[in-house]
Scaffold this active site. Structure first.
Site, PDB file in Angstrom:
ATOM      1  N   ALA A 126      10.099   4.061  73.172  1.00 25.20           N
ATOM      2  CA  ALA A 126       9.143   4.553  74.179  1.00 25.20           C
ATOM      3  C   ALA A 126       8.919   3.511  75.273  1.00 25.20           C
ATOM      4  CB  ALA A 126       7.824   4.921  73.503  1.00 25.20           C
TER       5      ALA A 126
ATOM      6  N   ASP B 224      -0.528  -2.274  56.646  1.00 27.45           N
ATOM      7  CA  ASP B 224      -1.813  -2.542  55.976  1.00 27.45           C
ATOM      8  C   ASP B 224      -2.987  -1.829  56.626  1.00 27.45           C
ATOM      9  OD1 ASP B 224      -1.342  -6.054  54.985  1.00 27.45           O
ATOM     10  OD2 ASP B 224      -0.289  -4.194  54.506  1.00 27.45           O
TER      11      ASP B 224
ATOM     12  N   ARG C 278     -12.194  11.993  28.627  1.00 29.91           N
ATOM     13  CA  ARG C 278     -12.511  13.223  29.383  1.00 29.91           C
ATOM     14  C   ARG C 278     -11.436  14.290  29.184  1.00 29.91           C
ATOM     15  NH1 ARG C 278     -13.125   9.573  33.656  1.00 29.91           N
ATOM     16  NH2 ARG C 278     -11.580  10.662  34.946  1.00 29.91           N
TER      17      ARG C 278
HETATM   18  O1  F6P Z   1       1.467  -7.277  56.354  1.00 30.37           O
HETATM   19  C1  F6P Z   1       2.260  -6.287  55.806  1.00 30.37           C
HETATM   20  C2  F6P Z   1       2.745  -6.718  54.449  1.00 30.37           C
HETATM   21  O2  F6P Z   1       3.581  -5.720  53.961  1.00 30.37           O
HETATM   22  C3  F6P Z   1       1.638  -6.993  53.438  1.00 30.37           C
HETATM   23  O3  F6P Z   1       1.084  -5.806  52.904  1.00 30.37           O
HETATM   24  C4  F6P Z   1       2.382  -7.793  52.417  1.00 30.37           C
HETATM   25  O4  F6P Z   1       1.521  -8.570  51.607  1.00 30.37           O
HETATM   26  C5  F6P Z   1       3.249  -8.681  53.313  1.00 30.37           C
HETATM   27  O5  F6P Z   1       3.493  -7.945  54.504  1.00 30.37           O
HETATM   28  C6  F6P Z   1       4.562  -9.051  52.656  1.00 30.37           C
HETATM   29  O6  F6P Z   1       5.174  -9.968  53.545  1.00 30.37           O
HETATM   30  P1  F6P Z   1       6.745 -10.308  53.378  1.00 30.37           P
HETATM   31  O7  F6P Z   1       7.495  -9.143  53.900  1.00 30.37           O
HETATM   32  O8  F6P Z   1       6.934 -11.537  54.240  1.00 30.37           O
HETATM   33  O9  F6P Z   1       7.006 -10.552  51.921  1.00 30.37           O
END
Ligand code: F6P
Ligand code: ADP
Length: 321
Positions: free
Chosen positions: A22, A127, A211
């Site tokens: 884009a 995240d 449950r």
């Molecule tokens: O920030 C995104 C993320 O996927 C986090 O959730 C995770 O902890 C981190 O990156 C993992 O980083 P890498 O790809 O450097 O192992």
């Protein structure tokens, strides 16, 4: 503005290619040349720039990952590194920069803005921890990847009447765990924002069976406390009456073809980023706020993190009964 550059930085996210596409197509439609910077700030410092035309961004809309690749680079966290980055941009006649990435990458963008570079950030991180936008690029795709895994794991958990501890990404932010826990029907969700004692965890899992359920699914953010390994060790020491298995979803959450939502979000954000550069709205990140894509100052974006909405935590508890 006659020449801009675009990069992807930090953890990659499905939809980054849609954003690159884009940016390129919007800029070219405005008569602006576009250069891609390979491997984020590492490539910036190395002067690794390549001209991008409509052809280079053909056939990438549906691809996960990023054709520009990404990298982490500590030198750019230093003032000297940032000044070198500025020199590289000037050497290549770059008049504006689009940075697609997470909160760390956006801090780098702010550093360049403070050195006078017209910069616009685009939030890209599964995240969903970036302030100033309701959703970042990649979140929806990652959530759907997690849900597919949860549904499959529930099948085998029910067959064996087992409890499954499923770790999802999210070092500091529990958004992925929270949402996938609710939408996947988990009996228990653990997030960094809300600690839980081992005794309560065991009791919650046991209660699922009491449950009348034939399984217990716990979704646990990688940054949650206690860690998955500690939970398993504790449960093994108790006579809980059910078997426990672990699945660490890991980096499959970072790949895959972006969903329709992420393709649209990334495309809208890429278009808006170029428009902001052209309109003189610099030092901002484009964010989804309501139904609109709006500029939010990078100072504000990088000074806060987007907290998980704990109302969802209560909803998940109620709906998992
Ligand atoms: O920030 C995104 C993320 O996927 C986090 O959730 C995770 O902890 C981190 O990156 C993992 O980083 P890498 O790809 O450097 O192992
Ligand atoms: P994400 O953008 O996904 O949060 P990181 O936090 O690893 O990923 O940051 C990616 C890159 O952004 C780092 O490797 C570094 O080059 C740059 N960066 C991170 N924080 C800063 C900072 N405070 N100042 C300048 N550059 C930074």
């Amino acid at each position: 503005m006659k020449r801009i550059a675009v990069m992807t930085s930090g953890g990659d996210a499905p939809g980054m290619n849609a954003a690159i596409r884009a940016v390129v197509r919007t800029a070219l439609a405005k008569g602006i040349e576009v250069y891609g910077i390979r491997q984020a700030y590492r490539g910036l410092l190395a002067g690794d720039f390549e001209r991008l035309t409509n052809r280079e961004v053909s056939g990438i809309l549906q691809r996960g990952g990023t054709i520009l690749q990404t990298a982490r680079n500590d030198e750019f966290k230093t003032p000297q590194g940032q000044r070198r980055g500025l020199r590289r941009l000037n050497e290549h006649g770059i008049e504006g920069l689009v940075v697609i990435g997470g909160d760390g990458s956006l801090r780098g963008a702010l550093a360049l803005h403070r050195l006078g570079v017209p910069v616009v950030g685009v939030p890209g991180s599964i995240d969903n921890d970036i302030w100033g936008t309701n959703m970042s690029i990649g979140v929806d795709t990652a959530l759907n990847t997690i849900l597919d895994a949860l549904d499959r794991l529930r099948d085998t958990a029910s067959s064996h009447e087992r409890a499954f501890l499923i770790e999802v990404m999210g070092r500091n932010c529990g958004y992925l765990a929270l949402m996938s826990g609710i939408l996947g029907g988990a009996e228990l969700t653990l997030i960094p924002e809300k600690a839980m004692e081992l005794e309560e965890i065991a009791a919650r899992l046991e209660d699922a069976y009491l449950r009348g359920k034939n399984h217990a699914i716990a979704v646990i953010a990688e940054g949650a406390k206690p860690k998955v390994a500690d939970i398993v060790k504790y449960l093994e020491g108790q006579n809980v009456g059910f078997e426990v298995r672990i699945t660490i979803l890991g980096h499959i959450q970072r790949g895959g073809s972006p969903t329709a939502f992420d393709r649209l979000l990334a495309s809208r954000m890429g278009i808006k980023a170029v428009e902001c550069l052209c309109n003189g709205e610099h030092g901002v990140m484009v964010g989804l706020n309501g139904r609109e894509i709006t500029p939010v100052p990078l100072e504000e974006v990088t000074s806060r993190t987007r907290p998980a909405n704990l109302e969802y935590y209560d909803i998940g508890e109620m709906l998992s009964r």
